[in-house]
Scaffold this active site. Sequence first.
Site: not given
Length: 398
Positions: A22, A74, A105, A147, A208
Amino acid sequence: MTKQLSLAGKPVDPPVVLAPMAGITNLPFRKLCREQGAGIYVCEMITAAALVERNPKTMRLIEFDAEEETRSLQLYGVDPDGMRRAVAMVAEEDLADHIDLNFGCPVPKVTRRGGGSALPWKRELFRQIVTAAVDTAAQAGIPVTVKMRKGIDDEHLTYVDAGRIAEDAGVAWVALHGRTAAERYSGTADWEAVASLKAALEIPVLGNGDIWEADDALRLVEESGCDGVVVGRGCLGRPWLFGDLEAAFRGRSAAGGQGREGGFERRLPTLGEVAQVMSRHAALLVDWIASAETYETRRNIPAEEHGCKEFRKHVAWYLKGFPVGGELRRSLAMVSSLAELDDLLGKLDADAPFPESALGKPRGRTNSPGKVTLPEGWLDDRDDCTVPEGAELDTSGG
Ligand SMILES: Cc1cc2nc3c(=O)[nH]c(=O)nc-3n(C[C@H](O)[C@H](O)[C@H](O)COP(=O)(O)O)c2cc1C
């Protein structure tokens, strides 16, 4: 066994994804990265509610460049119906070619309401949201991926369960950031968790977390067996990392699987070359902002000034480790026009070599761990499907 990564039947080669970030991975930044290497480049997080309401800022964030072959979007959502509506809109209006669902998040304003990395704990609700997205997207042949993080904290890990649920629902892959929400961006990413998830699933798993250099990506694949990598903070101020990643993955295959010892070309631009990228990045931002159709999305200031202000946050990342005086650094971080930027960039020592000291080092967010605030009673019943109240954010981006 590492699998050949693909999306909707098309190979993703090299198996590299630009992590949605973001405030960062807007159209200009994706373009800059895409010019360096192949892969999938995901847009900033879009909230399902804001998309359905056609919030002007959100509509702006889902714009793609004509050259973006895989328009990757996304979505964040906590409500199966809301997610279905948002995905139906993407499908009917042909807004994207790939949908990634955000369940990672860790931001308190999100987890406090049961969204992001808090949500997979509610496994039935998670199943309903993912299934709603996959089934709706399937009608238009759009692949959906997930994700996520490892879980809420070490006592409340969710990733293996969530991976299995997502696999059953029919996602194309799952990507795991090897940290819990409580860890935020502290410590080092747990690549063993990526290996555990890979061992538990049939579908491709992407790793990741903490890929700072291209050889980190190869090491993550070697150590975990994962099928691809998602790269975030490592490319801040270094869009050419995608060139290194492509060379690394191709070098590996060309060398017959010799791994990182096979060798590949790493780009170490001089300060003059970095300055050229900076100038182009700012110009792309200005162009993109100038092309906005409504005044509302332009923030009521001239496009050039707005674009330069957006660019300011990237300055320190580009200059990290280079010998640049404090005053010049400060002036660059306060730039308001492209001419001023170019003038200041002209004062840099163009021949200064890339600082080896900046290689392999964290950049961007590296905050400390913290307790995760959750809605009251959130941990009591994993199979409760009540949609958490107030968690459907209505603004996209950061
Ligand atoms: C500034 C910033 C913004 C981010 N925004 C998002 C986002 O919108 N959606 C998401 O799934 N992850 C977001 N992330 C997390 C990254 O996608 C990635 O998972 C995380 O940074 C770990 O990868 P890295 O170590 O390669 O940076 C963000 C990270 C940063 C630093």
